[in-house]
Design a protein around this motif. Structure first.
Motif, PDB file in Angstrom:
ATOM      1  N   GLN A 194       0.827  -1.209   0.000  1.00 47.30           N
ATOM      2  CA  GLN A 194       0.000   0.000   0.000  1.00 47.30           C
ATOM      3  C   GLN A 194       0.860   1.257   0.000  1.00 47.30           C
ATOM      4  N   THR A 195       1.992   1.209   0.684  1.00 44.68           N
ATOM      5  CA  THR A 195       2.904   2.370   0.693  1.00 44.68           C
ATOM      6  C   THR A 195       3.421   2.659  -0.713  1.00 44.68           C
ATOM      7  N   ILE A 196       3.765   1.615  -1.447  1.00 46.94           N
ATOM      8  CA  ILE A 196       4.225   1.792  -2.841  1.00 46.94           C
ATOM      9  C   ILE A 196       3.138   2.474  -3.674  1.00 46.94           C
ATOM     10  N   ILE A 197       1.910   1.991  -3.529  1.00 50.08           N
ATOM     11  CA  ILE A 197       0.791   2.580  -4.282  1.00 50.08           C
ATOM     12  C   ILE A 197       0.598   4.040  -3.889  1.00 50.08           C
ATOM     13  N   ASP A 198       0.564   4.311  -2.580  1.00 47.16           N
ATOM     14  CA  ASP A 198       0.291   5.669  -2.099  1.00 47.16           C
ATOM     15  C   ASP A 198       1.365   6.661  -2.551  1.00 47.16           C
ATOM     16  N   GLN A 199       2.614   6.296  -2.323  1.00 48.83           N
ATOM     17  CA  GLN A 199       3.696   7.239  -2.617  1.00 48.83           C
ATOM     18  C   GLN A 199       3.891   7.439  -4.112  1.00 48.83           C
ATOM     19  N   THR A 200       3.939   6.339  -4.849  1.00 51.57           N
ATOM     20  CA  THR A 200       4.282   6.442  -6.265  1.00 51.57           C
ATOM     21  C   THR A 200       3.156   7.071  -7.078  1.00 51.57           C
ATOM     22  N   SER A 201       1.912   6.717  -6.784  1.00 50.74           N
ATOM     23  CA  SER A 201       0.810   7.267  -7.578  1.00 50.74           C
ATOM     24  C   SER A 201       0.614   8.751  -7.335  1.00 50.74           C
ATOM     25  N   LEU A 202       1.112   9.269  -6.184  1.00 51.95           N
ATOM     26  CA  LEU A 202       0.944  10.688  -5.867  1.00 51.95           C
ATOM     27  C   LEU A 202       2.210  11.510  -6.075  1.00 51.95           C
ATOM     28  N   LEU A 321      -6.510  11.519 -21.898  1.00 51.36           N
ATOM     29  CA  LEU A 321      -6.145  12.165 -20.645  1.00 51.36           C
ATOM     30  C   LEU A 321      -5.916  11.144 -19.519  1.00 51.36           C
ATOM     31  N   VAL A 322      -6.553   9.989 -19.656  1.00 47.34           N
ATOM     32  CA  VAL A 322      -6.493   8.977 -18.608  1.00 47.34           C
ATOM     33  C   VAL A 322      -5.871   7.697 -19.156  1.00 47.34           C
ATOM     34  N   TYR A 323      -4.816   7.241 -18.500  1.00 45.69           N
ATOM     35  CA  TYR A 323      -4.248   5.931 -18.769  1.00 45.69           C
ATOM     36  C   TYR A 323      -4.814   5.010 -17.693  1.00 45.69           C
ATOM     37  N   ASP A 324      -5.666   4.083 -18.103  1.00 44.47           N
ATOM     38  CA  ASP A 324      -6.440   3.284 -17.145  1.00 44.47           C
ATOM     39  C   ASP A 324      -5.571   2.633 -16.086  1.00 44.47           C
ATOM     40  N   GLU A 325      -4.442   2.054 -16.497  1.00 43.77           N
ATOM     41  CA  GLU A 325      -3.612   1.300 -15.555  1.00 43.77           C
ATOM     42  C   GLU A 325      -3.077   2.191 -14.431  1.00 43.77           C
ATOM     43  N   TYR A 326      -2.811   3.461 -14.726  1.00 42.86           N
ATOM     44  CA  TYR A 326      -2.351   4.369 -13.680  1.00 42.86           C
ATOM     45  C   TYR A 326      -3.475   4.657 -12.696  1.00 42.86           C
ATOM     46  N   PHE A 327      -4.659   4.996 -13.207  1.00 40.43           N
ATOM     47  CA  PHE A 327      -5.752   5.349 -12.302  1.00 40.43           C
ATOM     48  C   PHE A 327      -6.297   4.144 -11.548  1.00 40.43           C
ATOM     49  N   LYS A 328      -6.060   2.929 -12.059  1.00 46.03           N
ATOM     50  CA  LYS A 328      -6.418   1.748 -11.282  1.00 46.03           C
ATOM     51  C   LYS A 328      -5.676   1.744  -9.947  1.00 46.03           C
ATOM     52  N   GLN A 371       2.119   8.706 -16.650  1.00 43.87           N
ATOM     53  CA  GLN A 371       1.136   7.764 -16.098  1.00 43.87           C
ATOM     54  C   GLN A 371       1.562   6.321 -16.397  1.00 43.87           C
ATOM     55  N   LYS A 372       2.054   6.095 -17.623  1.00 46.80           N
ATOM     56  CA  LYS A 372       2.480   4.744 -18.019  1.00 46.80           C
ATOM     57  C   LYS A 372       3.679   4.292 -17.196  1.00 46.80           C
ATOM     58  N   ARG A 373       4.664   5.195 -17.001  1.00 48.00           N
ATOM     59  CA  ARG A 373       5.852   4.839 -16.221  1.00 48.00           C
ATOM     60  C   ARG A 373       5.480   4.486 -14.777  1.00 48.00           C
ATOM     61  N   ILE A 378       4.649   0.507 -10.409  1.00 48.01           N
ATOM     62  CA  ILE A 378       3.823  -0.054  -9.337  1.00 48.01           C
ATOM     63  C   ILE A 378       3.509  -1.520  -9.620  1.00 48.01           C
ATOM     64  N   GLU A 379       3.195  -1.829 -10.870  1.00 45.77           N
ATOM     65  CA  GLU A 379       2.894  -3.209 -11.242  1.00 45.77           C
ATOM     66  C   GLU A 379       4.089  -4.120 -10.963  1.00 45.77           C
ATOM     67  N   GLN A 380       5.273  -3.645 -11.330  1.00 43.62           N
ATOM     68  CA  GLN A 380       6.490  -4.434 -11.139  1.00 43.62           C
ATOM     69  C   GLN A 380       6.775  -4.674  -9.654  1.00 43.62           C
ATOM     70  N   GLU A 381       6.633  -3.631  -8.835  1.00 44.05           N
ATOM     71  CA  GLU A 381       6.965  -3.742  -7.409  1.00 44.05           C
ATOM     72  C   GLU A 381       5.914  -4.531  -6.634  1.00 44.05           C
ATOM     73  N   THR A 382       4.654  -4.299  -6.942  1.00 45.06           N
ATOM     74  CA  THR A 382       3.604  -5.020  -6.214  1.00 45.06           C
ATOM     75  C   THR A 382       3.536  -6.486  -6.634  1.00 45.06           C
ATOM     76  N   ALA A 383       3.957  -6.793  -7.872  1.00 45.73           N
ATOM     77  CA  ALA A 383       3.930  -8.190  -8.332  1.00 45.73           C
ATOM     78  C   ALA A 383       4.849  -9.058  -7.471  1.00 45.73           C
ATOM     79  N   LYS A 384       5.989  -8.501  -7.043  1.00 42.27           N
ATOM     80  CA  LYS A 384       6.904  -9.259  -6.179  1.00 42.27           C
ATOM     81  C   LYS A 384       6.209  -9.630  -4.863  1.00 42.27           C
ATOM     82  N   ILE A 385       5.487  -8.658  -4.315  1.00 41.11           N
ATOM     83  CA  ILE A 385       4.779  -8.885  -3.056  1.00 41.11           C
ATOM     84  C   ILE A 385       3.629  -9.860  -3.269  1.00 41.11           C
TER      85      ILE A 385
END
Length: 415
Positions: A194-202, A321-328, A371-373, A378-385
């Motif tokens: 959750q920390t990865i999601i919170d920090q990186t997405s913002l 304007l919206v890249y779905d994977e980022y806003f997910k 947004q893509k980066r 996030i996908e790469q880091e959360t996949a490990k977890i």
């Protein structure tokens, strides 16, 4: 403990043999039913659940029939005999009172209560206990004393009861510590995720300079971002359900899936209830969905098309304007969830959220390539977890299975 000789117990169903120094007796030879009626004014209220017999919480729902309860004495074995409470039992350390649905067993002789705590709370005895019950359907099944009194149970000499309890306390304590350690690791991994999601997405992944966002809910954003009205990035879908739409349902755990698949996952039937003018809504593939009730875990993304209850709000991302994977990821971030919850009107069963609530919380407008980066990172880091957690969960499952088998083997003299 090791035994050279065993004797068979042909009338017992859930165990076959016991050491020759043991006896196999029907429960009526070891216990009798206690049916003394008391008041909770004289005897404090007790609850019988998965944790055994414990004092009833002050917050528990009280009945108006406090003078019509059943006495439990210290050393009694109490069983919540309803099948939907399977495993809810234990030796009582208290004098008190319980609901009349509780079966209270009084020991005939000096027993090691801990031995029977292990024996009668065990998985295999529980299955035999409920096999002897009756009822119309599984969740209204119950087992009375007249039905359980003829179940055979093993009865070791008192000295061996004491020996078994010392051994199981030691072994079960070690297993429980291992389970707790794995559970703690899972919790830490989930927090890290959750920390990865919170920090990186913002904040992004490039380490750029942060500036004042100008909003109350997120204080700083990268200098090449800007905060905009939510409706600039998402439109509300107001389509009524189409004729051939498949019935969908949404949950925080399973996302947006067909109702048939959802029922298979949760193991029970789910009925769509419509009231008056409640009209099912169309869900488009790629829509984001908000639950209007009990909103907790962010917006769900739909990979499928179909129809859903009007208790959901559908949002259509604006292309370009919206890249779905980022806003997910972003719409699952803790700060955003709290901000959206802060706009809600509290209702009896949760929170009432509508498109107007969503529109009150500004969103960051982020360059599409960024947004893509962010999404890829996030996908790469959360996949490990996400790969690590099931491994730990499997270890916990195996340890619990081993604990169950160990207890059963020891208390029935097989080990």
């Amino acid at each position: 403990m090791r035994y050279e000789k065993y004797i068979s117990v042909p009338d017992a169903i859930w165990f076959d043999v016991v050491p020759d120094s043991w006896r196999a007796l029907k429960m009526r030879g070891v216990f009798s039913e206690r049916n003394t009626k008391v008041s909770d004014k004289d005897y404090p209220a007790l609850s019988v659940g998965k944790m055994g017999v414990v004092p009833q919480l002050d917050t528990a729902v009280k009945t108006d029939n406090g003078d019509n309860r059943k006495l439990i004495c210290k050393g009694d074995f109490a069983i919540n005999s309803r099948s939907d409470r399977k495993g809810s039992s234990g030796i009582s350390q208290y004098d008190g009172s319980a609901s009349l649905i509780i079966t209270v067993l009084k020991p005939h002789r000096s027993l090691n209560g801990r031995f029977y705590h292990y024996l009668l709370r065990g998985h295999y005895f529980a299955e035999e206990f409920y096999r002897n019950g009756h009822g119309l359907v599984s969740d209204l099944w119950t087992t009375k004393w007249d039905e359980m009194r003829n179940i055979y149970i093993p009865v070791p000499p008192r000295e061996e009861q004491d020996q078994i309890v010392r051994y199981l306390d030691w072994q079960v304590s070690k297993i429980n510590k291992l389970i707790h350690g794995y559970q703690r690791q899972i919790k830490l991994l989930e927090e890290r995720r959750q920390t990865i999601i919170d920090q990186t997405s913002l904040e992004g992944v490039d380490g750029v300079k942060l500036i004042d966002s100008g909003t109350h809910w997120v204080k700083q954003i990268p200098e090449n971002w800007k905060m905009v009205y939510s409706k600039k990035l998402f439109a509300e879908r107001k389509d009524k359900a189409f004729l051939n739409d498949e019935q969908l349902t949404a949950s925080q755990k399973h996302g947006v899936i067909s109702q048939k698949e959802f029922m298979e996952k949760v193991g029970r039937r789910v009925t769509v209830v419509t009231k008056g003018g409640d009209i099912l809504k169309h869900v488009g593939k790629g829509d984001f969905i908000i639950s209007m009730r009990s909103f907790q875990g962010g917006l769900e993304y739909s990979y499928v098309e179909g129809k859903i209850s009007s208790a959901y709000v559908m949002l259509i991302p604006r292309k370009g304007l919206v890249y779905d994977e980022y806003f997910k990821w972003f719409l699952k971030s803790t700060p955003y969830i709290k901000a959206l919850q802060g706009t809600a009107d509290l209702v009896r069963d949760g929170q009432a959220l509508r498109y107007a609530n969503f529109a009150k919380v500004p969103l960051p407008q982020v360059p599409i390539d960024e947004q893509k980066r962010i999404a890829d990172y996030i996908e790469q880091e959360t996949a490990k977890i996400d790969r690590a957690i099931p491994v730990l969960e499997k270890e916990i499952e195996l340890l619990k299975e081993y604990r169950t088998r160990l207890i059963s083997d020891v208390v029935t003299g097989q080990m």
